[in-house]
Enzyme design. Structure first.
Site, PDB file in Angstrom:
ATOM      1  N   PHE A 163       9.023  -7.737   3.082  1.00 42.22           N
ATOM      2  CA  PHE A 163       7.608  -7.330   3.057  1.00 42.22           C
ATOM      3  C   PHE A 163       7.092  -7.518   1.637  1.00 42.22           C
ATOM      4  CE2 PHE A 163       4.748  -3.594   2.343  1.00 42.22           C
ATOM      5  CZ  PHE A 163       3.882  -3.669   3.422  1.00 42.22           C
ATOM      6  N   THR A 193       3.609  -5.592  -3.051  1.00 41.71           N
ATOM      7  CA  THR A 193       3.482  -5.223  -4.468  1.00 41.71           C
ATOM      8  C   THR A 193       3.419  -6.447  -5.385  1.00 41.71           C
ATOM      9  OG1 THR A 193       4.645  -3.177  -4.012  1.00 41.71           O
ATOM     10  CG2 THR A 193       4.614  -3.886  -6.312  1.00 41.71           C
ATOM     11  N   SER A 236       0.303   0.992  -6.445  1.00 36.88           N
ATOM     12  CA  SER A 236      -0.370   2.041  -5.674  1.00 36.88           C
ATOM     13  C   SER A 236      -1.707   1.538  -5.146  1.00 36.88           C
ATOM     14  CB  SER A 236      -0.597   3.271  -6.562  1.00 36.88           C
ATOM     15  OG  SER A 236       0.639   3.873  -6.862  1.00 36.88           O
ATOM     16  N   ILE A 286      26.258  22.249  -8.291  1.00 36.20           N
ATOM     17  CA  ILE A 286      27.375  22.898  -7.584  1.00 36.20           C
ATOM     18  C   ILE A 286      28.701  22.252  -7.999  1.00 36.20           C
ATOM     19  CG2 ILE A 286      28.438  23.211  -5.278  1.00 36.20           C
ATOM     20  CD1 ILE A 286      25.456  23.454  -4.231  1.00 36.20           C
ATOM     21  N   GLY A 290      29.297  21.115 -10.854  1.00 36.72           N
ATOM     22  CA  GLY A 290      29.565  21.399 -12.273  1.00 36.72           C
ATOM     23  C   GLY A 290      29.860  20.122 -13.034  1.00 36.72           C
ATOM     24  N   GLY A 291      30.836  20.171 -13.928  1.00 34.16           N
ATOM     25  CA  GLY A 291      31.188  18.993 -14.734  1.00 34.16           C
ATOM     26  C   GLY A 291      31.508  17.790 -13.862  1.00 34.16           C
ATOM     27  N   GLU A 314       7.278   2.499  -1.155  1.00 36.57           N
ATOM     28  CA  GLU A 314       6.485   2.721   0.071  1.00 36.57           C
ATOM     29  C   GLU A 314       5.446   3.831  -0.148  1.00 36.57           C
ATOM     30  OE1 GLU A 314       8.347   2.222   3.844  1.00 36.57           O
ATOM     31  OE2 GLU A 314       9.920   0.959   2.999  1.00 36.57           O
TER      32      GLU A 314
HETATM   33  N1  COS Z   1      -3.871   2.516   9.182  1.00 34.12           N
HETATM   34  C1  COS Z   1      -4.840   1.613   9.506  1.00 34.12           C
HETATM   35  N2  COS Z   1      -5.860   1.287   8.674  1.00 34.12           N
HETATM   36  C2  COS Z   1      -5.898   1.892   7.479  1.00 34.12           C
HETATM   37  C3  COS Z   1      -4.925   2.846   7.074  1.00 34.12           C
HETATM   38  C4  COS Z   1      -3.890   3.147   7.994  1.00 34.12           C
HETATM   39  N3  COS Z   1      -2.933   4.027   7.686  1.00 34.12           N
HETATM   40  N4  COS Z   1      -5.221   3.276   5.837  1.00 34.12           N
HETATM   41  C5  COS Z   1      -6.343   2.636   5.460  1.00 34.12           C
HETATM   42  N5  COS Z   1      -6.745   1.797   6.456  1.00 34.12           N
HETATM   43  C6  COS Z   1      -7.950   0.951   6.473  1.00 34.12           C
HETATM   44  C7  COS Z   1      -9.172   1.791   6.222  1.00 34.12           C
HETATM   45  O1  COS Z   1      -9.673   2.333   7.428  1.00 34.12           O
HETATM   46  C8  COS Z   1     -10.141   0.804   5.616  1.00 34.12           C
HETATM   47  O2  COS Z   1     -10.717   0.028   6.651  1.00 34.12           O
HETATM   48  P1  COS Z   1     -12.315  -0.234   6.686  1.00 34.12           P
HETATM   49  O3  COS Z   1     -12.607  -0.984   5.415  1.00 34.12           O
HETATM   50  O4  COS Z   1     -12.515  -1.042   7.920  1.00 34.12           O
HETATM   51  O5  COS Z   1     -12.945   1.117   6.707  1.00 34.12           O
HETATM   52  C9  COS Z   1      -9.234  -0.122   4.816  1.00 34.12           C
HETATM   53  O6  COS Z   1      -7.914   0.019   5.396  1.00 34.12           O
HETATM   54  C10 COS Z   1      -9.167   0.256   3.349  1.00 34.12           C
HETATM   55  O7  COS Z   1      -8.731   1.600   3.253  1.00 34.12           O
HETATM   56  P2  COS Z   1      -9.072   2.533   2.028  1.00 34.12           P
HETATM   57  O8  COS Z   1     -10.489   2.320   1.615  1.00 34.12           O
HETATM   58  O9  COS Z   1      -8.652   3.906   2.386  1.00 34.12           O
HETATM   59  O10 COS Z   1      -8.127   1.938   0.877  1.00 34.12           O
HETATM   60  P3  COS Z   1      -7.869   2.520  -0.563  1.00 34.12           P
HETATM   61  O11 COS Z   1      -7.680   1.346  -1.438  1.00 34.12           O
HETATM   62  O12 COS Z   1      -8.870   3.523  -0.964  1.00 34.12           O
HETATM   63  O13 COS Z   1      -6.516   3.368  -0.483  1.00 34.12           O
HETATM   64  C11 COS Z   1      -4.169   3.722  -0.177  1.00 34.12           C
HETATM   65  C12 COS Z   1      -5.490   3.115   0.293  1.00 34.12           C
HETATM   66  C13 COS Z   1      -4.163   4.340  -1.545  1.00 34.12           C
HETATM   67  C14 COS Z   1      -3.777   4.762   0.839  1.00 34.12           C
HETATM   68  C15 COS Z   1      -3.235   2.507  -0.125  1.00 34.12           C
HETATM   69  O14 COS Z   1      -3.625   1.582  -1.111  1.00 34.12           O
HETATM   70  C16 COS Z   1      -1.790   2.829  -0.242  1.00 34.12           C
HETATM   71  O15 COS Z   1      -1.146   3.245   0.716  1.00 34.12           O
HETATM   72  N6  COS Z   1      -1.228   2.578  -1.446  1.00 34.12           N
HETATM   73  C17 COS Z   1       0.169   2.658  -1.656  1.00 34.12           C
HETATM   74  C18 COS Z   1       0.763   1.354  -1.257  1.00 34.12           C
HETATM   75  C19 COS Z   1       2.222   1.409  -1.174  1.00 34.12           C
HETATM   76  O16 COS Z   1       2.792   2.156  -0.423  1.00 34.12           O
HETATM   77  N7  COS Z   1       2.830   0.555  -2.001  1.00 34.12           N
HETATM   78  C20 COS Z   1       4.221   0.417  -1.985  1.00 34.12           C
HETATM   79  C21 COS Z   1       4.490  -0.997  -1.643  1.00 34.12           C
HETATM   80  S1  COS Z   1       5.550  -1.204  -0.348  1.00 34.12           S
HETATM   81  S2  COS Z   1       7.318  -0.840  -1.028  1.00 34.12           S
END
Ligand code: COS
Length: 383
Positions: A122, A125, A131, A338, A340-341, A364
């Site tokens: 997947f 990033t 984030s 628990i 210890g050393g 994630e």
């Molecule tokens: N399921 C389905 N759709 C989703 C969703 C979910 N869980 N979360 C968000 N969406 C959709 C929203 O509904 C929105 O759609 P519309 O534009 O049609 O309204 C769109 O996706 C954008 O969502 P949002 O505006 O909430 O995005 P943000 O950028 O504000 O924030 C977070 C999203 C922070 C929650 C997201 O970026 C996130 O999870 N970040 C962490 C990523 C992560 O886990 N990284 C690790 C990499 S994998 S090891």
């Protein structure tokens, strides 16, 4: 339950036995060499571990989320490197395809993934998108009947050994929002795609991560997941909603292991003329860990059952991931205490797991991202 109860029970028992008899004894080898032995990987294939969540019509077992979690409670008892071999294939590396792939894409790749012939990875990033997942800068620009990919993906689990990468890239560079992001399926060995050197990490020896680099990498336009542009971010979020439950369950398994090891040590180790388990301050640590494990396990199962019942579980999956990953951090810390050393000495393995579990609070979605998802959902639903 999607599997007959008796058959599922048999599978659960078999996995528990394999973890105990084959994986745990191989942990030191993995720590020393950074590699999971080939014969163990072959046994994983024979057991069907690569196909646990792939639907039956594509050669998998089609387990629901609760069943997956229950198996991860067992799998999590061994060093995380073992789960990682097939973890991305049954989780974030295949679920985008399962959820949003076209029939043709599913038929082409899912049977190979389920058999363990190829490993799924997947790629979300990037150096500048962690984030803030929708800030991806990798581009996939349509040129005739091909997409041309350019950009770098970072810390990609199983990148060095994967056969299929689900790459989240911007198909519309003018659209900086989530709607500009699409998911593209890229096969290993495609011209213009390379993987970087394997990352050196704090822990989790044997789990492999690296960069994935695209330089004018061309793939047929039919590799666009679901044949629909702009849906990639939502696919990634849905995939992570399930992936977070998988991880929460793995943390429950690791906590079980740490508590079992701590209890065994405390009952054997004598100080002041009796086993240290007789002392109430040791008992308090054991009891706190057991209580938190029970809470995380119950929370994870509840969130899984809700997902299997068709509820939107973004919030509860974040709760489970947040709580279980923080919980196993506290449990690992108490396990060192628990012991210890001995807890600081490599041969007892506790210090290793203490470092290993630190990652769960980061990938994630960090704990802070889970808090944000939970609170935003609370605010959205407040009247
Ligand atoms: N399921 C389905 N759709 C989703 C969703 C979910 N869980 N979360 C968000 N969406 C959709 C929203 O509904 C929105 O759609 P519309 O534009 O049609 O309204 C769109 O996706 C954008 O969502 P949002 O505006 O909430 O995005 P943000 O950028 O504000 O924030 C977070 C999203 C922070 C929650 C997201 O970026 C996130 O999870 N970040 C962490 C990523 C992560 O886990 N990284 C690790 C990499 S994998 S090891």
């Amino acid at each position: 339950m999607t599997l007959d109860t008796g058959i599922f029970q048999q599978l659960e028992d078999t996995i528990a036995r394999v973890v105990r008899e084959r994986w745990v004894p191989a942990e030191d080898h993995v720590e020393e060499t950074g590699e999971v032995p080939e014969n163990i990987i072959n046994e994983m294939k024979e057991l069907g571990l690569f196909g646990l969540t792939v639907p039956e019509e594509y050669g998998g077992l089609g387990l629901n989320t609760e069943e997956e979690a229950r198996l991860m409670f067992e799998v999590g008892r061994a060093a995380p490197a073992f789960r990682s071999v097939f973890g991305t294939t049954i989780g974030i590396g295949s679920q985008g395809l399962v959820m949003d792939g076209t029939e043709e894409q599913k038929q082409k790749y899912l049977p190979q993934l389920a058999a363990g012939d190829i490993i799924g990875s997947f790629c979300l990033t990037e150096p500048n998108a962690g984030s803030d997942a929708k800030a991806v800068q990798t581009t996939a620009i349509l040129d005739g009947n091909e997409y041309v990919l350019n950009g770098t993906k970072r810390y990609i689990t199983n990148a060095p050994r994967a056969g299929l990468y689900t790459v989240y890239a911007r198909t519309n560079p003018n659209d900086k929002n989530a709607s500009g992001v699409s998911a593209i399926l890229v096969e290993a060995g495609t011209d213009g795609m390379t993987t970087g050197k394997t990352d050196k990490k704090m822990g989790q020896k044997g789990t492999l991560t690296s960069d994935v680099i695209f330089e004018n990498c061309r793939v047929p336009a039919t590799q666009l997941l679901g044949h629909e542009e702009g849906m990639g971010f939502k696919t990634a979020m849905k995939v992570l909603d399930r992936g977070r439950l998988h991880l929460a369950a793995a943390c429950v398994g690791m906590a079980r292991r740490l508590i079992d090891d701590s209890l065994a040590y405390a009952m054997e180790r004598k100080q002041f003329g009796k086993p240290i388990s007789d002392f109430q301050l040791i008992q308090a640590m054991l009891a706190d860990s057991e209580t938190e494990l029970y809470a995380a396990q119950t929370m994870t199962l509840d969130a899984c059952r809700r997902r299997d019942a068709g509820e939107n579980t973004a919030r509860v999956a974040a709760c489970a991931k947040y709580y279980a990953t923080e919980m196993v951090g506290r449990v690992a810390d108490r396990a060192v205490q628990i012991h210890g050393g001995a807890g600081y000495i490599a041969e007892y393995k506790v210090e290793r797991f203490y470092r290993d579990v630190r990652l769960f609070r980061l990938y994630e979605g960090t704990s802070q991202i889970q808090q944000l998802i939970i609170a935003r959902d609370m605010i959205k639903n407040a009247h």
